[in-house]
Scaffold this active site. Structure first.
Site, short mmCIF file in Angstrom:
data_model
loop_
_atom_site.label_atom_id
_atom_site.label_comp_id
_atom_site.label_asym_id
_atom_site.label_seq_id
_atom_site.Cartn_x
_atom_site.Cartn_y
_atom_site.Cartn_z
N LYS A 144 0.69 -1.08 -0.22
CA LYS A 144 -0.16 -0.04 -0.08
C LYS A 144 0.94 1.24 -0.02
CE LYS A 144 -3.68 2.42 2.40
NZ LYS A 144 -4.78 2.30 3.40
N ASP A 172 -13.51 4.82 9.81
CA ASP A 172 -13.97 4.68 8.45
C ASP A 172 -14.40 3.67 8.02
OD1 ASP A 172 -14.63 5.92 6.15
OD2 ASP A 172 -12.41 5.61 5.21
P1 ADP Z 1 -7.50 3.69 0.65
O1 ADP Z 1 -6.94 4.22 1.77
O2 ADP Z 1 -6.93 4.22 -0.43
O3 ADP Z 1 -9.08 3.47 0.91
P2 ADP Z 1 -7.55 0.71 1.60
O4 ADP Z 1 -6.65 0.19 2.49
O5 ADP Z 1 -8.89 0.85 1.85
O6 ADP Z 1 -6.96 2.27 0.85
O7 ADP Z 1 -7.34 -0.30 0.23
C1 ADP Z 1 -8.08 0.18 -1.00
C2 ADP Z 1 -8.75 -1.26 -1.61
O8 ADP Z 1 -7.54 -2.01 -1.99
C3 ADP Z 1 -9.40 -2.07 -0.76
O9 ADP Z 1 -11.04 -1.58 -1.02
C4 ADP Z 1 -9.50 -3.43 -1.26
O10 ADP Z 1 -9.87 -3.70 -2.50
C5 ADP Z 1 -7.83 -3.26 -1.70
N1 ADP Z 1 -7.04 -3.98 -0.55
C6 ADP Z 1 -6.52 -3.23 0.21
N2 ADP Z 1 -5.71 -3.83 1.25
C7 ADP Z 1 -5.93 -5.25 0.95
C8 ADP Z 1 -5.48 -6.46 1.40
N3 ADP Z 1 -4.54 -6.62 2.62
N4 ADP Z 1 -5.89 -7.35 0.68
C9 ADP Z 1 -6.59 -7.54 -0.50
N5 ADP Z 1 -7.05 -6.35 -0.95
C10 ADP Z 1 -6.68 -5.01 -0.30
#
Ligand code: ADP
Ligand code: MG
Length: 393
Positions: free
Chosen positions: A123, A228
């Site tokens: 991320k 959130d």
């Molecule tokens: P943001 O802060 O941009 O909302 P998120 O951490 O919510 O970031 O991640 C965005 C998207 O990426 C999530 O809605 C999910 O679909 C995917 N995602 C994030 N982390 C994971 C993970 N550990 N495993 C699988 N999918 C993930």
């Protein structure tokens, strides 16, 4: 923003040193002047450093900026991505990089794999990508840190997210296992799942609803509010189970922690109620599942809290200090209900106003030609680069 690793192949050892020097210089210089880059990099003068600078500018890892007094360079998000990726690679957290699976407003999500081929998620926090507008309005606060502010805030977001995930995972909360953080990035377990948002029907909505509310309450009992808690940040694993209704058991996993707050926060009750209301509303709308009874209530939830086992206190003591939390919070406010129903992270200035463009001066591409013979083939692990390139990045 796409993480374009194509140029990894061409960076020499000196290029990396110069890139690191620009990063370091950015910590207290809005524009890093060439002599300072040269000094920090510890490279001899002459055309060498200029060539390195030109190499990096050409592939967009640094950008030339002019202001009234002097020309200088600043690190771009691309440059920061490279530095973080290289660190994860060297510490063997990441072996290969796969497809981008998510583009949030304030982050990019990539599939990656560990050396043992375990699927992981990288991320990259991108605070200020949309509205990196705070800088002008916060001149005093960000004095000497203007160029670095987005990097600094993204780094705080990554550090915070990792710190919270670490204690939550250890305490058995359903969150992905955090693996590492560096600069503005977090590496974590990949959850093979769908976000709740993509699920049309569940065999037993009441059960899933109760589980989600239980997570909210259990978090509060340990001193935390997610902040959130919406259908994008709840991933649902489908686990085959003959005994379960419909033959699958659904297991929710919670992600996305940069806006998590302590139950001691002045607005804690509002955040708690908002998280709970978000789940309630979503279940009504999507699954036509309605719960008549009110609650859960913040006051009840924190009654069960054990002051000795507060995770907010533990995180604060472990390095993500209250001061850091305040700095981050000053710029980041979650406004739920934005976009397609997702909690939207908005960067605001002190008065809660969005402000206009951050960077003064004009950004120029430096497209000097570089002599290919000068490249150092030993500078990077060519195999890693092959893998990165072959994996569609
Ligand atoms: P943001 O802060 O941009 O909302 P998120 O951490 O919510 O970031 O991640 C965005 C998207 O990426 C999530 O809605 C999910 O679909 C995917 N995602 C994030 N982390 C994971 C993970 N550990 N495993 C699988 N999918 C993930
Ligand atoms: Mg999210």
């Amino acid at each position: 923003m796409k993480l374009d690793t194509g140029a990894l192949r061409y960076l020499t050892t000196e290029d990396w040193r110069v890139l690191q020097a620009v990063e370091q210089g950015s910590k207290n210089h809005d524009l890093v002047p060439t002599p300072l880059i040269q000094q920090i990099a510890g490279l001899r003068g002459g055309s060498g450093v200029h060539r390195n600078i030109s190499n990096l500018a050409k592939v967009g890892l640094i950008a030339k900026v002019k202001n009234a007094k002097y020309d200088g360079y600043r690190l771009t998000y691309g440059g920061l991505d490279y530095l973080a990726l290289n660190t994860h690679r060297k510490s063997s957290h990441i072996y290969s990089l796969g497809n981008q699976i998510g583009v949030g407003k304030e982050s990019d999500i990539y599939i990656t794999a560990s050396p043992s081929n375990r699927p992981l998620v990288l991320k990259l926090h991108r605070l200020g990508r949309i509205s990196f507008r705070t800088v002008k309005a916060n001149r005093d606060y960000l004095r000497n840190r203007q160029t670095g502010s987005w990097m600094y805030l993204s780094r705080l977001a990554a550090q915070k997210e990792h710190a919270f995930m670490k204690v939550l995972y250890r305490e058995g909360f359903p969150v992905p296992e955090p693996v590492a953080w560096n600069r503005h990035t977090v590496v974590m377990e990949f959850i093979d799942s769908f976000p709740l948002r993509q699920i049309d029907s569940v065999p037993d909505p009441g059960k899933l609803y109760a589980e989600l509310m239980e997570i909210i309450v259990r978090l509060a009992q340990r001193g935390l509010i997610h902040g959130d808690f919406n259908e994008f940040n709840i991933l649902v694993k489908e686990i085959p189970d003959a005994k379960a209704e419909g033959g699958v058991r659904l297991e929710p996993i919670v992600i996305d922690f940069p806006q998590t707050v302590s139950t001691n926060h002045v607005n804690a009750e509002m955040y708690f109620d908002r998280d709970a209301a978000c789940v309630k509303r979503y279940f009504e709308r999507r699954f036509k599942f309605t719960v008549e009874e009110p609650g859960p209530f913040f006051k009840d939830a924190i009654k069960g809290a054990d002051p000795e086992r507060r995770l907010d206190v533990e995180v604060e003591a472990s390095g993500f200090s209250r001061k850091m939390a305040k700095e981050l919070e000053r710029f980041v406010e979650v406004v739920p209900g934005g976009g397609e129903g997702e909690g939207e992270v908005e960067v605001v200035d002190e008065d809660g106003q969005g402000v206009d463009d951050a960077h003064e001066g004009e950004v120029e591409d430096d497209d000097e030609e570089v002599d290919e013979d000068e490249q150092d083939p030993q500078a990077n692990d060519p195999e890693m680069i092959e893998r990165l390139e072959s994996l569609n990045v």
